[in-house]
Design an enzyme around this catalytic site. Structure first.
Site, mmCIF file in Angstrom:
data_model
loop_
_atom_site.group_PDB
_atom_site.id
_atom_site.type_symbol
_atom_site.label_atom_id
_atom_site.label_comp_id
_atom_site.label_asym_id
_atom_site.label_seq_id
_atom_site.Cartn_x
_atom_site.Cartn_y
_atom_site.Cartn_z
ATOM 1 N N HIS F 21 -107.606 -45.005 4.472
ATOM 2 C CA HIS F 21 -108.861 -45.340 5.154
ATOM 3 C C HIS F 21 -109.940 -45.705 4.125
ATOM 4 O O HIS F 21 -110.532 -46.783 4.177
ATOM 5 C CB HIS F 21 -109.309 -44.147 6.003
ATOM 6 C CG HIS F 21 -110.506 -44.410 6.851
ATOM 7 N ND1 HIS F 21 -110.434 -44.691 8.196
ATOM 8 C CD2 HIS F 21 -111.826 -44.440 6.536
ATOM 9 C CE1 HIS F 21 -111.654 -44.881 8.674
ATOM 10 N NE2 HIS F 21 -112.525 -44.732 7.687
ATOM 11 N N GLU F 22 -110.136 -44.827 3.167
ATOM 12 C CA GLU F 22 -111.193 -45.063 2.175
ATOM 13 C C GLU F 22 -110.859 -46.270 1.304
ATOM 14 O O GLU F 22 -111.736 -47.073 0.976
ATOM 15 C CB GLU F 22 -111.405 -43.809 1.318
ATOM 16 C CG GLU F 22 -111.875 -42.578 2.109
ATOM 17 C CD GLU F 22 -113.118 -42.836 2.951
ATOM 18 O OE1 GLU F 22 -113.950 -43.670 2.566
ATOM 19 O OE2 GLU F 22 -113.228 -42.214 4.029
ATOM 20 N N HIS F 25 -111.887 -49.408 3.080
ATOM 21 C CA HIS F 25 -113.330 -49.674 2.952
ATOM 22 C C HIS F 25 -113.623 -50.326 1.603
ATOM 23 O O HIS F 25 -114.275 -51.357 1.512
ATOM 24 C CB HIS F 25 -114.125 -48.355 3.012
ATOM 25 C CG HIS F 25 -114.286 -47.796 4.385
ATOM 26 N ND1 HIS F 25 -114.745 -48.525 5.446
ATOM 27 C CD2 HIS F 25 -114.044 -46.545 4.853
ATOM 28 C CE1 HIS F 25 -114.796 -47.739 6.530
ATOM 29 N NE2 HIS F 25 -114.369 -46.541 6.189
ATOM 30 N N ASP F 99 -117.781 -45.276 11.586
ATOM 31 C CA ASP F 99 -117.805 -46.653 11.090
ATOM 32 C C ASP F 99 -118.090 -47.611 12.246
ATOM 33 O O ASP F 99 -118.893 -48.540 12.122
ATOM 34 C CB ASP F 99 -116.450 -47.005 10.459
ATOM 35 C CG ASP F 99 -116.076 -46.030 9.352
ATOM 36 O OD1 ASP F 99 -116.995 -45.500 8.691
ATOM 37 O OD2 ASP F 99 -114.865 -45.781 9.166
#
Lengths: 184, 184, 184, 184, 184, 184
Positions: F21-22, F25, F99
């Site tokens: 996930h990170e 980003h 988000d």
């Protein structure tokens, strides 16, 4: 309302109905994917659905998958469907109101907060407001158009119906298990 | 308003009308299925329908069946229908306002909270909000689209009409009983 | 506003207009069925229609018949119609605003609370909310669809028009009585 | 805001414009029927239209005729129309905002409170609520359908336009008077 | 937010962008009719548009002409248009948000308060409420129909577009002046 | 919720999911134009999206370009798209809810506050209210018509979809980088 209610004596009919209700939850909960193995629903005091659903996104899990959420919706309907299968549609009770509220809240959040509906897309359909009181308050209304509200309604309905049917199929295919567990 | 009202002297017309009204409730209450044998309606002080209906889902019964709820709606209309049968449509009174409110609230909850309408499905059409005051409040509006609101309206109406007609049929078929009981 | 207003000197025009206004109420009140013989409208201080209408369902009568309620609507319009008949449409005054408000509130309650409209049926079209303050509040909105709101509007209008016309007919047929009483 | 504003020096342009504005009010006020002979508008501090209109139904007159109310609407527009006639549409100012608000409020009340519109009839289109605080509050919303709201909008517009045109005609026919009075 | 922000160091890019932004305001402000010669916009701290616009009708001017108001809308857009002309549409910034809010508020007031729209007429489309707290509050909602709301929306849009285009034309015709002033 | 949550032990599955996930980003953040080089998203405590978005227009930057804002929307979706690419649609989690909320708030502000939508134009679609408490409060509602609300909805959706697709394309073209970074 929880406490006094529990302490109150249940009629045998109610006990039997409750046994099937809880058995319905448990069986569906076991047979859907990604579902929490330990079944906690019955711990939650009834009549406080609101509080419960408020805590949903704060459960001690970093995040929940779409699969898990749909499984929760399915298992939530297990209780009510069990009632209907065993006692017939006229005997369905209001006992499932919290399950219905929670299932709807999960479906609503999937559609309006968590971006898990392809139809509505990865958007937040924010119906929240923030008020800060400093002698004056500035409120933000983020209303959606009636057209969008209608899309949200029908998508939530679709999520509910899909999982209600799944839950019904599972219980009809496991009617024997349901009876064994309920009698226990 | 309850207290002073009770203490107030009733005219004979009012007493007769009330006798038929209560008899109507009782007779329908006896002849519909799953209805609570002890008839409690008249205990409830009039003019506080709101408070009463608030307590409905907390009555000392673990849960209520669809059959029982529809029977309650039917018996609630018994009073007003008795008035109409005996004294004619022009003489119907406002005395049934609480019965109407309660019957509508039951029908509304059946459709929007308890998932007992096939048309609207096992969803919670939540029009509730939660506010937490911590200097700031976050409110959740869960408005439904006008289309859904219309479906809810017509479904509630259908529940009411179906039971109103049942209640009317019962009382017309038991006109003799009604008169005997009212004169008592 | 009532008190100071009363103490204030009225012009002769105003006195004559008021005489016809009150006479209009009284004559219609006498000629419609089930109407309260003692005519109390003029006792009510003007300019507080809201408070007055709030008390309507709590008047010292166990319940009111449909016939009586329609008679009240008719008599409430008697004052304004008298003005129009005697002084002409251009001279109608705002003095009837409380009568109009009360008549509308009665018609609205007949349609939305007391189940006295065949078109809307024996339902409560609840636009009331209950708030309980325990640090948090749960509000119940019971909005109706725009379609239902429109049916309510037109039904209220029908009740008003029917009784306005009845009142007008009565006063035109009793023009002589009206003049005699007003001059008194 | 009134006070400081008054104390503030006006430019000559503003003084001339104001002279024509007030003269416009006065001339129309004199030439419409039933109008209050003493012209009080200019006493009212600007910028507090809200407060002013709140007091309208409590003016020291027992009641106001339809004719008088339409005359007030006409005279209220006299000021702004005078500006337009003398200085041209591009020079119309915001100085008439209170007049516009008051005229609209009168027209709105004629239609929704005082039953002075044939199209909407002798009904109160109540958009008022009453709240009683006893730890709990019960609010009455009396929303009208969008269809009715639209009828109200267009009827208010019709009242305004009719009187705006009357006022315009009067001032164009009395242009000489307007100039004489403004220069004074 | 104003204070800390000012004290914060700006990047050179931001300084150049701001120079063009302010120059855009100033040039348009000089070339539109009836515009206030002394240009005050940049004094107003950004991020408090709300407060600013609240003060608009109380600026130290007895009243503002339609011409002046449209000139203000045009000059408010000067800053943002300058950004777009010089740096391209992708580089337009949020720095114009207060200008946009103020321009919209002026246009809205012209249409809904000051009667400066021929299409909507000399009416106040009141969206204000008054509440008086005496243990109870009476609120006046003056909602407009959706049809009227749509007319208001499109009229405000028309006022904005007309002046945006005028401002754009002025700046394109005075590109040289813009560059000279911004570099200064 | 932030604190306790962090302190809570994460399962290995959650750790892997979070890593992707990170990484999602970060990769998108690096490859879109005008994006803040230092990537701060993960610092922000989850579960307080509201607070975060409230601060958006006050970030320590004088103003943000349209290009930068669209890049932020794209990078915000990087995390969720990474989950979908690696683990499949059924495994998408609620972890992206903040988000989604932030991306929607940015898109909404671009359309309704910052005039960055050609379709809606340089207008403020103000849904803010101001209340001043002086015993009385005057509230300004600035509702838009349903038609305008629908245009706003679909424009926000268009901004979101455009950037979601850009983000998806970037991650699919950089799948190798995503895996390397996530495993790190």
């Amino acid at each position: 309302m929880g406490a006094e209610r529990r302490s109150m004596a249940m009629s045998d009919d109610e006990k039997e109905l409750t046994a099937y209700h809880e058995a319905g939850h448990a069986i569906v909960g076991r047979l859907v994917p990604s579902h929490d193995p330990v079944y906690k629903v019955s711990i939650i005091p009834r009549g406080r659905a609101l509080g419960v659903t408020m805590f949903l996104p704060e459960e001690d899990r970093y995040s929940m998958s779409k699969e898990l959420l749909e499984s929760q919706i399915s298992s939530l309907f297990g209780g009510r469907i069990a009632e209907e299968i065993i006692f017939g549609p006229e005997k369905i009770t209001t006992g499932a109101s919290n399950d219905i509220k929670r299932a709807t809240d999960i479906a609503r959040s999937m559609v309006t907060k968590w971006g898990l509906s392809e139809k509505l897309g990865p958007l937040a359909y924010g119906e929240e407001e923030e008020e800060v009181f400093l002698g004056r308050s500035v409120t933000q209304h983020k209303n959606v158009s009636d057209d969008t509200a209608h899309s949200i309604d029908s998508e939530i309905r679709a999520f509910i119906d899909r999982n209600y049917q799944r839950s019904e199929t599972i219980l009809k295919e496991n009617l024997d298990k349901l009876k064994v567990m309920a009698e226990a």
